[in-house]
Motif scaffolding. Structure first.
Motif, PDB file in Angstrom:
ATOM      1  N   ARG A 124       7.015  -1.367  -5.502  1.00 22.64           N
ATOM      2  CA  ARG A 124       7.848  -2.669  -5.488  1.00 22.64           C
ATOM      3  C   ARG A 124       7.326  -3.891  -5.324  1.00 22.64           C
ATOM      4  N   CYS A 125       5.669  -3.817  -5.025  1.00 18.38           N
ATOM      5  CA  CYS A 125       5.095  -5.147  -4.851  1.00 18.38           C
ATOM      6  C   CYS A 125       4.511  -5.763  -6.146  1.00 18.38           C
TER       7      CYS A 125
ATOM      8  N   GLY B 266       0.795  -1.057  -0.075  1.00 11.86           N
ATOM      9  CA  GLY B 266      -0.124  -0.198   0.063  1.00 11.86           C
ATOM     10  C   GLY B 266       0.678   1.325   0.000  1.00 11.86           C
ATOM     11  N   PHE B 267       2.268   1.130  -0.044  1.00 10.20           N
ATOM     12  CA  PHE B 267       2.848   2.227   0.057  1.00 10.20           C
ATOM     13  C   PHE B 267       2.787   3.136  -1.087  1.00 10.20           C
ATOM     14  N   CYS B 268       2.711   2.626  -2.217  1.00 12.35           N
ATOM     15  CA  CYS B 268       2.584   3.389  -3.639  1.00 12.35           C
ATOM     16  C   CYS B 268       1.189   3.685  -3.849  1.00 12.35           C
TER      17      CYS B 268
ATOM     18  N   THR C 153       2.170  -4.359  -8.223  1.00  8.62           N
ATOM     19  CA  THR C 153       0.629  -4.314  -8.490  1.00  8.62           C
ATOM     20  C   THR C 153       0.224  -3.678  -9.772  1.00  8.62           C
TER      21      THR C 153
HETATM   22  S1  FES Z   1       1.739  -2.164  -3.306  1.00  9.43           S
HETATM   23 FE1  FES Z   1       3.631  -2.098  -2.178  1.00  9.43          FE
HETATM   24  S2  FES Z   1       4.931  -0.644  -2.990  1.00  9.43           S
HETATM   25 FE2  FES Z   1       3.120  -0.757  -4.739  1.00  9.43          FE
END
Ligand code: FES
Ligand code: FES
Length: 203
Positions: free
Chosen positions: A183-184, A148-150, A186
């Protein structure tokens, strides 16, 4: 012939930055050109906190912060709007994206004191009449979130795209999020969510 020495003292151009201590009335350096008037000098601010007013999500918010504080830091700190995330803090990831007069910008690359009268919209401000923006709802519906950071930054860019182009193509969505680093990974879900929120998908 006008030389640099004769031009600068006579110029009506405002001084870009005043020397420390020259901002207060009567506190001007004796070496300052005699022709320079007080209105020509932009008062130095800081390093201590100064009063600022930002229009955020339609509300004028007054607070005090040091002039070195970025818009992202002011939003998260003084204004307690922590939906805006700071990741790289150097303009490379777009996690801190907010709108300035409706245009997505990275809020870690502008000083709060330089925002002026422009309208700031954050992820919190996308909710209208208690309803999520279609992009926000679609991100939830399509699980376009991992850590959820981005995500708030991604949503701000996708919402801006949908507001200016209710029927974006897949390429347009990819272009809208091209500056965002996740980074994840998505990205496929983000694209699917944004396309699902488009008028095209609803028709
Ligand atoms: S959901 Fe983790 S960096 Fe985009
Ligand atoms: S935190 Fe602003 S661009 Fe990365």
């Amino acid at each position: 012939m006008i030389s640099r020495r004769t031009f600068i003292p006579r110029s009506d151009l405002p001084v870009a930055a005043a020397r420390p201590g020259s901002g207060a009335a009567g506190d001007r350096s004796p070496k300052e050109p005699e022709t320079a008037t007080r209105r020509d000098v932009i008062a130095a601010q800081g390093p201590d906190a100064v009063a600022m007013t930002l229009t955020v999500n339609g509300i004028a918010r007054m607070f005090e912060a040091e002039p070195r504080v970025t818009l992202a830091e002011a939003l998260r700190g003084a204004l307690a709007l922590t939906g805006t995330k700071i990741a790289c803090n150097r303009g490379t990831c777009s996690s801190c994206t907010v709108w300035l007069d409706g245009t997505p910008i990275v809020s870690c690359m502008i000083l709060a004191v330089d925002v002026g009268n422009r309208a700031v919209t954050t992820i919190e401000g996308l909710i209208r009449d208690g309803n999520l923006h279609p992009a926000q709802a679609a991100f939830i519906g399509h699980d376009a979130i991992q850590c959820g950071f981005c995500t708030p930054g991604m949503v701000m860019s996708c919402a801006a795209l949908l507001d200016r182009d209710p029927r974006p193509t897949r390429d347009a969505v990819l272009a809208a999020i091209s500056g965002h680093l996740c980074r994840c990974g998505t990205y496929p879900h983000v694209v699917a969510a944004t396309l699902a929120a488009s008028e095209e998908a609803k028709s």
